[in-house]
Enzyme design. Structure first.
Site, PDB file in Angstrom:
ATOM      1  N   GLU B  68       0.809  -1.224   0.000  1.00 18.74           N
ATOM      2  CA  GLU B  68       0.000   0.000   0.000  1.00 18.74           C
ATOM      3  C   GLU B  68       0.839   1.269   0.000  1.00 18.74           C
ATOM      4  O   GLU B  68       0.485   2.264  -0.651  1.00 18.74           O
ATOM      5  CB  GLU B  68      -0.959   0.016   1.198  1.00 18.74           C
ATOM      6  CG  GLU B  68      -2.182  -0.883   1.038  1.00 18.74           C
ATOM      7  CD  GLU B  68      -1.895  -2.346   1.303  1.00 18.74           C
ATOM      8  OE1 GLU B  68      -0.773  -2.664   1.734  1.00 18.74           O
ATOM      9  OE2 GLU B  68      -2.793  -3.182   1.089  1.00 18.74           O
ATOM     10  N   HIS B 136     -10.422  -4.971   9.411  1.00 21.02           N
ATOM     11  CA  HIS B 136     -11.019  -4.890   8.073  1.00 21.02           C
ATOM     12  C   HIS B 136     -12.377  -4.195   8.117  1.00 21.02           C
ATOM     13  O   HIS B 136     -13.214  -4.404   7.246  1.00 21.02           O
ATOM     14  CB  HIS B 136     -11.224  -6.291   7.481  1.00 21.02           C
ATOM     15  CG  HIS B 136      -9.970  -7.017   7.137  1.00 21.02           C
ATOM     16  ND1 HIS B 136      -9.039  -7.382   8.072  1.00 21.02           N
ATOM     17  CD2 HIS B 136      -9.485  -7.441   5.941  1.00 21.02           C
ATOM     18  CE1 HIS B 136      -8.042  -8.013   7.462  1.00 21.02           C
ATOM     19  NE2 HIS B 136      -8.289  -8.060   6.188  1.00 21.02           N
TER      20      HIS B 136
END
Lengths: 308, 329
Positions: B68, B136
């Site tokens: 990321e 998440h």
């Protein structure tokens, strides 16, 4: 550039930093003295359309790239005649139109940015390349690993140049990084990697030129480790932690004296020529300071300009 | 009614609206590229990029490794150098790994270079709880709202998803586009003609007179459900879909709250330093003292356990209870 021009450029950086460090009105600065050969040798291997990015240690890279010393001095002193109106300072100075995409003071922070610049160049089918100079301190960051991987996969036109001055603030490189050579970090990705003596400007230039030829030929990124020296403490506001004996060794590896010695031995540098060069570069720096001092600080209303 | 009959629409799922926005934008502007994990042939974690790889090919729709920091960094660098990247970070929790280039570089680039570098990047990410657990499920929009120079949008309908994403892809950036796991399979009418939703404009989703509710993204649907139930009790709720969190359309909220005299802020994220806290203070400054309450997640991680997840994030029942208490005080 011929070797005299390379010498002159290195001397300009040394003289510039020396004059700047004597002042007290610049906050603090990260000096490149001892590593002039890296920036000057590298920039001599670049074309105008290439883009150079660097860490917050930006004085040598910006001057080696050919930015106007007066404008750079103005930026470092916070004056509006700087390329970024004094808003960037040493940490973030940028002049993309001059091939200096800029500094970024987050250690390792410019690596992926430089890869992104390379991606934009690749996408436009440009023959230009993106070059990022970073210190040994950045080599422990995950950003380097991530960037090497993607740059290799996508064959990005990217040259990563580690200016390994062998110490990060006060942490010796061997205490922070497990790799034997920092160029070894690129090897697992199949990236062409070279380690050179960063105090030898010619060797830096020639190695960079070789790597860049492959990059321009579409073979993907290159990695150049230049082992340099840091003649002063991390910043002008940081205490020196190395011993006098250690500093003796550090100071003995001066890129300017090294090239001067070679040129003298070959008879290229006439007697008195050094004094003349020194005089010229000192005068250039005085002009740069005068230019910067003639420029005002930004108006405080500029704190809100270019935000949204 | 006349305007509705002449402005033709098509029913799309939220995920289809995103794919359409990207596709239309990429056809119009060849500087737009898409970077994301499984964004290519796979078509995105929620099929929200379905068809793009086939239409635009591997140079413009690029699968990335799980990295990321580099994904956002590459996107930001490419934006600074003239492209218009759309970077997909699968879950908002993982955006934390890519915040350095977004916050330290992109959001400051124009400022720090005196306008020489702009970073027209859109980072699209998915927030919200749907059974995936503590790392998440998070909604950290409020963190992002605190960054000067960063725009944050979070649509609740397919039409707004399409229109806001298209606006983001023409914006000088950087823009964070936040969608939600529970929205991808929702459907709604989207204008047939190419249309843009301006960044910075809230929308009154339901008109009412007793209380103003602010919400965004999936919580707008929760607010609408709560309002339906409250209407049966004679409580009339006005629902403002924020759509854009930064900049925020405070005027629309103030206009409504000034009229209803009561404000309930609803968010799926944390209340501390949250969107509700920000709205309440700004409305207090503009409107003066009115009744206010806020609903958000419990001060706890969001578990993948269905009982604990439901206990943690706001539900229509919690909103109904909070409004009853607010109006009875």
């Amino acid at each position: 550039m011929d070797r005299l021009a390379l010498l002159r450029r290195m001397m300009l950086i040394r003289s510039f930093e020396s004059a700047l460090a004597k002042r007290r009105d610049h906050g603090f600065q990260l000096l490149s003295s001892g590593a002039e050969g890296v920036a000057v040798g590298l920039c001599d291997a670049l074309r105008n359309e290439d883009q150079l990015l660097c860490s917050g240690r930006s004085i040598a890279p910006s001057l080696a790239r050919g930015l106007d010393p007066g404008a750079v001095m103005a930026e470092l002193l916070g004056r509006i005649a700087g390329p970024n109106r004094g808003k960037a300072g040493r940490g973030h100075m940028a002049q993309p139109a001059a091939g200096f995409f800029g500094a970024h003071a987050v250690v390792g922070g410019n690596l992926a940015i430089a890869a992104g610049v390379a991606l934009a160049l690749q996408q436009r089918r440009s023959t230009a390349i993106s070059v990022c100079v970073f210190g040994d301190g950045a080599c422990g960051s995950g950003a380097l690993h991530e960037t090497l991987n993607i740059a290799a996969l996508w064959k990005l036109p990217l040259l990563l140049v580690c200016d390994n001055n062998q110490i990060a603030i006060a942490t010796p490189r061997e205490q922070a990084l497990a790799a034997a050579r920092l160029s070894d970090l690129a090897a697992p990705f199949g990236i062409a990697a070279v380690t050179v003596d960063g105090t030898d400007v010619i060797s830096v230039r020639d190695s960079a030129t070789g790597l860049i030829a492959n990059i321009r030929a579409g073979q993907g990124p290159g990695f150049l480790e230049c082992i340099s020296e840091r003649f002063f403490s991390h910043s002008t506001a940081t205490r020196e932690t190395r011993s006098a004996a250690e500093m003796e060794v550090v100071w003995s590896r001066c890129p300017i004296l090294r090239l001067t010695g070679q040129l003298r031995a070959e008879g290229v540098l006439a007697s008195g020529a050094m004094e003349e060069l020194q005089h010229d570069t000192d005068r250039q720096v005085l002009h740069a300071i005068a230019f910067a001092e003639a420029s005002p600080f930004p108006n405080s209303a500029e704190a809100l300009s270019h935000v949204d | 009614m006349l305007t509705e009959s002449v402005s033709a629409t098509v029913k799309l799922f939220f995920r289809e609206a995103i794919a359409r926005a990207v596709s239309e934008s990429m056809r119009r502007d060849d500087r737009i590229i898409l970077l994301g994990q499984d964004a290519g042939r796979f078509g995105g974690a929620y099929k929200e990029f379905s068809g793009l790889y086939g239409e635009f090919g591997p140079d413009r729709v690029r699968d990335t490794p799980v990295a990321e920091a580099a994904m956002v960094g590459l996107g930001v660098g490419a934006a600074a150098a003239g492209l218009r990247p759309l970077v997909s970070i699968t879950y908002m929790d993982f955006l934390m790994l890519g915040l350095d280039p977004l916050v330290n570089y992109a959001a400051k680039a124009r400022f720090k270079t005196g306008g020489q570098i702009t970073t027209p990047i859109v980072v699209k990410t998915t927030a919200g709880a749907r059974g995936q657990g503590v790392a998440h499920s998070q909604c950290i929009e409020a963190w992002m709202m605190a960054v000067p120079g960063l725009k944050v949008v979070a649509p609740s309908t397919p039409a707004d998803a399409c229109g806001l994403l298209k606006s983001a892809l023409t914006d000088s950036g950087p823009v964070l586009f936040v969608d939600h796991k529970r929205l991808f399979s929702t459907a709604g009418e989207v204008p047939l003609a190419e249309s843009f939703v301006p960044i910075g404009e809230a929308l009154v989703r339901r008109t009412g007179t007793h209380v103003t509710i602010t919400a965004h993204s999936y919580m707008t649907r929760i607010a609408l459900t709560a309002a339906e139930h409250l209407a049966e009790e004679g409580v009339s709720c006005e629902i403002i879909d924020l759509r854009s969190l930064a900049p925020m359309d405070v005027e629309t909220i103030a206009q409504s709250a000034g009229r209803t005299g009561a404000l309930l802020t609803l968010e799926e994220g944390q209340l501390t330093c949250g969107i509700g806290a920000e709205i309440a203070f700004r409305i207090r400054e503009l409107v003066g003292p009115i009744r206010m309450a806020r609903v958000g997640a419990l001060r706890a991680p969001v578990s993948s356990n269905p009982v604990l997840e439901a206990a943690c994030v706001p539900s229509a029942d919690r909103v109904i209870g909070a409004i009853r208490r607010l109006l009875n005080n």
